[in-house]
Scaffold this active site. Structure first.
Site, mmCIF file in Angstrom:
data_model
loop_
_atom_site.group_PDB
_atom_site.id
_atom_site.type_symbol
_atom_site.label_atom_id
_atom_site.label_comp_id
_atom_site.label_asym_id
_atom_site.label_seq_id
_atom_site.Cartn_x
_atom_site.Cartn_y
_atom_site.Cartn_z
ATOM 1 C CB ALA A 261 3.617 1.325 -6.805
ATOM 2 N NE ARG B 179 19.345 10.603 -5.102
ATOM 3 C CZ ARG B 179 18.092 10.357 -4.752
ATOM 4 N NH1 ARG B 179 17.637 9.122 -4.772
ATOM 5 N NH2 ARG B 179 17.296 11.330 -4.384
ATOM 6 N NE ARG C 3 15.131 6.032 -7.079
ATOM 7 C CZ ARG C 3 15.110 7.072 -6.252
ATOM 8 N NH1 ARG C 3 14.762 8.282 -6.688
ATOM 9 N NH2 ARG C 3 15.465 6.925 -4.988
ATOM 10 C CG HIS D 203 20.709 9.208 -0.804
ATOM 11 N ND1 HIS D 203 21.300 10.310 -0.238
ATOM 12 C CD2 HIS D 203 19.630 9.671 -1.493
ATOM 13 C CE1 HIS D 203 20.592 11.391 -0.569
ATOM 14 N NE2 HIS D 203 19.572 11.027 -1.332
ATOM 15 N N GLY E 153 0.809 -1.227 0.000
ATOM 16 C CA GLY E 153 0.000 0.000 0.000
ATOM 17 C C GLY E 153 0.831 1.261 0.000
ATOM 18 N N GLY E 154 2.017 1.216 -0.624
ATOM 19 C CA GLY E 154 2.762 2.458 -0.840
ATOM 20 C C GLY E 154 2.201 3.174 -2.063
ATOM 21 C CB SER F 295 11.767 6.827 -6.639
ATOM 22 O OG SER F 295 11.759 7.830 -5.665
#
Lengths: 248, 652
Positions: B13, B296, B408, B235, B10-11, B413
């Site tokens: 996406a 990054r 990325r 990161h 349930g994020g 994202s």
């Protein structure tokens, strides 16, 4: 610095079971928070008097105070345990589950009633659909800034836990849902449902049940101006009552 | 029974997929290990990219596409990246209509800021809690569909496996109720996995504690391909911590934050007392055009080299400064507070210092997986976007592999989560219309039996090993040998270590055998899957004898020529031949500049090697689980290149 941290945890093996207390000792490390203490106990679940026990259960996720999972009472105060730093806490550190929600186990609680409350107040914009319908309305920076404050609510439950009006004998909806009602009443699109939202606050359990103790605003980890929302919503409700009286 | 779709996770996406399916009138069952509002997407801080060009810079979705492909070193299938970037402005409008409180300009328009890997102000943002704000807006829309009876939520339920028939075709899932450990079967005509990244495989990361990667690992062990697993984003700027690495957003640099170390290794002064003349702003020195906003992977390697190779970290430790004080960033304190308050609060609460007064102390940490379940581009008329190699099983969000290639770009994202979510929702609706066959009824019973038996096996673990210790070791080894710099001999040792950890797994002592909300049981169950998922990551890294994006292998780095010896790739005949071949294969029409003339010998040599490397390695790694062996079988697929030809990735 002490070599050991002493932690007292109020435990409960399952819903409806009798709670009991256990004390643990954990080796001190710099910059520990309550979650890292619990993780130490989990990896080596032995009480201070040397008895093997089950690892305590608790909820956590982000560990940076944006998800609202790890709410508990830390030394009697409702807060997020990830941002409760050991160096700033008196010992023994006393951990308890929230008292205003059903306990699932140990420090885990069931806060589904808070999400139900968001349904009741229709805290959303009524969209036509997710396809390309062009840009939304313009919003001036001050209004955006004000909405942003309320939009940070994590539904963590601290405001309900601290509120004397939220108890077994009262249906009071609590400050979190009031903040979201106020937020969506301000939304240029969300305003369309304002009457329905105010209707949900008429009668028992609505914003009128607030006893003005102001505890909510003191414990909110996001410093949301909840009492401002309560006052503003109260005024909206008054106007709505007058309006509906004359339209009747 | 009416046709249904199951969404797992349930994020952003998962919520986007749910909304799109419900909007089409199809009922959705939404599964999540936590209340969906607490999903890891809330941790995203800096913003979401869309080339809306509201700053009059001439930005365009095609430039966004190009930046994304270049930033990912041309490892992403291009038609889908193009689709995402072209739809991005409409997605921002949609979020705006949902009520996301984006920061505004004085006139009331959406404000945009700079992020890494681009020269345009392309990132819409809500202070420094953009992910949280997007999540909450989508969460409310899902709640609306819940009240309409189109969405049923199963929160505190953990996905255990797909139910597959002999086709194989997807027929549903099995899941475990976390509160009482009961296991049940749920039927569906399509399943969309939106289960996020595998941060916990690396022990400590910027991820939430729920990001075990277990769901992806479970699907992988049932035959879903795991693609490009070796591409792990580290990161550049988290705060190191005992329990997790807390992210300090790239937006801090977007708003003028500068990374530096003292010029003098033995510097004793407090950082705020060190004048610019005694500071080495090493990113600005080495990359004058992009400065602190290089992608990054580049920033992370530079910080790593300064600390680990040169030994110039602060106080000899693995720490550098990130300075966003008003004097150094050039923005007033109140403006910075309004745009970055969310990250400042995290730093103040957990470190005790005020970033508006004192430079922050940061060091790179594991953050994001570019790789994931294969759900890519098929060169066929009936291709189904976001569907995996198992018919009826879809993937979207960080758990898919598709949009970010080898690295990325920041603020892409949130975009790929929402775009992938909406697309997977749409395509699953189309898929279930054509799915007419009935499942053999015994597939449900046999899958349930398999899961119950596995749970019983874990219940009986009463050896002498500690599961949390095994997890710590896995994390340390993965971080040390499979993150910023990889070496083949160390990767071999790591593979052997993973075998050892798996062997020790069978001797774990499950310290808690109770049923009620037994979190230890859930952790041990997931630990098995973390160990399995480490293998495609490590094996992919071991096989890939090159450096590309986030995958940097010692001894396999193509040394870039000095800046004054860099010419135009299009002047190299081998490059022109390569582009022509790719264009023919994909039916693309690349327009290369006319050949201008001869190129320097240094550049000729570099390009010769570069073309050779592209031919060999510009391919998607596919890992296929092989039960009973100590690793997946790897194969490679061509990357779909329909938009731009690859070119050497040189940032200056």
């Amino acid at each position: 610095m002490p070599e050991k941290i002493t932690v007292k945890i109020k435990r409960q093996d399952g819903p409806g079971r009798e709670p009991y207390w256990q004390t643990f000792e954990v080796p001190y490390q710099p910059n520990m928070n309550v979650i890292s203490v619990l993780m130490e106990i989990r990896a080596n679940p032995v009480t201070a008097d040397g008895k093997k026990t089950t690892p305590p259960s608790w909820d956590d996720a982000c560990l940076e105070e944006v998800c609202g999972s790890c709410s508990m009472r830390v030394n009697g105060v409702a807060r997020q345990s990830c941002s409760a730093l050991v160096d700033q806490l008196a010992q023994p550190i006393v951990l308890e589950p929230f008292s205003k929600f059903p306990v699932i186990r140990d420090l885990m609680i069931d806060r589904s009633s808070m999400f139900e409350a968001l349904k009741r107040v229709k805290a959303w914009n009524p969209l036509d659909g997710t396809y390309d319908l062009g840009p939304g309305p313009r919003v001036d920076p001050e209004t955006q800034d004000d909405m942003y404050k309320y939009a940070e609510c994590m539904t963590c439950g601290c405001c309900l836990e601290a509120c004397p009006q939220v108890n077994e004998n009262s249906p009071f909806i609590g400050a979190a849902a009031i903040g979201q009602t106020y937020l969506y009443n301000q939304q240029p699109i969300g305003k369309a449902l304002m009457d329905e939202r105010l209707e949900a606050h008429m009668g028992p359990g609505g914003v009128g049940d607030c006893g003005n103790a102001q505890n909510c605003v003191r414990v909110c980890p996001k410093d949301i101006p909840l009492t401002t929302a309560i006052a503003a919503l109260g005024r909206q409700l008054t106007w709505y009552s007058i309006k509906s009286f004359f339209l009747r | 029974m009416p046709k249904r779709v199951i969404v797992v996770g349930g994020g952003l996406a998962g919520l986007a997929a749910t909304i799109r399916i419900a909007e089409r009138g199809i009922p959705v069952d939404l599964f999540s290990v936590v209340p969906v509002k607490r999903s890891h997407s809330v941790c995203a801080q800096g913003g979401i990219n869309a080339a809306k060009n509201l700053k009059g810079e001439g930005d365009h979705p095609d430039i966004h596409t190009n930046d994304t492909l270049f930033g990912g070193e041309f490892l992403a299938d291009q038609p889908l990246v193009q689709g995402m970037c072209r739809d991005a402005p409409a997605i921002i409008d949609l979020l705006d209509r949902m009520g996301v409180p984006f920061n505004r300009t004085a006139e009331g328009n959406l404000d945009f800021r700079r992020f890494g890997g681009t020269l345009y102000n392309r990132t819409a943002f809500c202070g420094a809690t953009t992910g949280q704000q997007l999540m909450y807006a989508l969460d409310e829309q899902v709640r609306r569909f819940e009240t309409l009876g189109l969405v049923e939520k199963y929160e505190h339920w953990e996905f255990l496996s797909l139910v597959l028939d002999n086709g194989p075709k997807t027929r549903g899932i099995t899941a475990m109720n976390i509160w009482d450990r009961s296991i049940e079967v749920f039927k569906a005509n399509a399943v969309i996995l939106c289960t996020g990244g595998p941060g916990l495989v690396f022990g400590k990361s910027t991820n939430s504690t729920i990001n075990t990667g277990a769901a992806a690992a479970r699907a992988y062990q049932q035959g879903v391909w795991y693609a490009n697993g070796e591409f792990i984003q580290v990161h550049p700027t988290p705060i190191p911590g005992a329990d997790k690495l807390r992210l300090i957003s790239e937006s801090v640099r977007g708003e003028g934050g500068r990374i530096w170390v003292p010029k003098n290794k033995d510097e004793k002064r407090a950082p705020q007392d060190i004048p610019d003349s005694d500071r080495d702003y090493f990113l600005e020195r080495k990359y004058p055009r992009y400065g602190n906003l290089v992608p990054r992977d580049v920033a992370t390697r530079e910080i790593f080299n300064i600390c680990v190779v040169d030994g110039r970290g602060i106080g000899g430790k693995n720490i550098v400064y990130l300075d966003v004080t008003p004097e150094r960033s050039g923005q007033p304190a109140d403006v910075l507070e309004r745009k970055l308050g969310g990250v400042f609060e995290i730093y103040r609460k957990f470190k005790g210092d005020d970033p508006l007064k004192v430079p922050m102390q940061i060091f790179p940490g594991m953050h994001y997986s570019m790789g994931g379940l294969w759900a890519g581009y098929e060169d066929k008329g009936d291709m189904i976007v976001q569907m995996t190699n198992i018919p009826g099983t879809f993937a979207a969000g960080e758990v898919d592999f598709q949009y970010h290639g080898a690295n990325r770009l920041g603020a892409n994202s949130l975009l790929s989560c929402i775009w992938g979510g909406l697309e997977s929702g749409e395509r699953s609706v189309q898929w279930i219309q054509s799915d007419t066959a009935e499942a053999d009824s015994d597939v449900y019973g046999s899958e349930l039996k398999r899961q119950v038996e596995f749970a019983e096996k874990i219940e009986k673990l009463d050896g002498d090993e500690n599961a949390f210790k095994i997890h710590d070791e896995l994390g340390e080894w993965m971080t040390n040998y499979c993150s910023v710099v990889r070496k083949n001999d160390k990767l071999d040792e790591l593979s052997a270590k993973i075998n050892e950890l798996e062997e020790r797994f069978h001797r774990i002592n499950l310290s808690d055998t109770t049923r009620s909300a037994n979190k230890t049981f859930g952790f041990v169950r997931a630990l098995w899957d973390m160990i399995q998922l480490a293998r495609p990551i490590v094996k992919g890294a071991r096989i890939r004898d090159e450096s590309r994006g986030a995958h940097y292998k010692d001894g396999f780095d193509l040394q870039k020529p000095e800046s004054d010896k860099i010419g135009e790739a299009s002047d190299h005949q081998g490059y022109r031949d390569l582009c022509a071949e790719i264009a023919e294969k994909w039916g693309a029409n690349f327009e290369l500049p006319e050949k201008k003339g001869d190129i320097s010998p240094e550049f000729q040599e570099y390009m010769d090697k570069w073309v050779e490397k592209e031919r060999r390695w510009n391919k998607t790694t596919i890992a296929e689980y092989k039960p009973g062996t100590d690793g997946p079988e790897l194969s490679f697929r061509d990357v779909a290149m329909t938009v731009v030809p690859p070119r050497p990735r040189i940032y200056k």
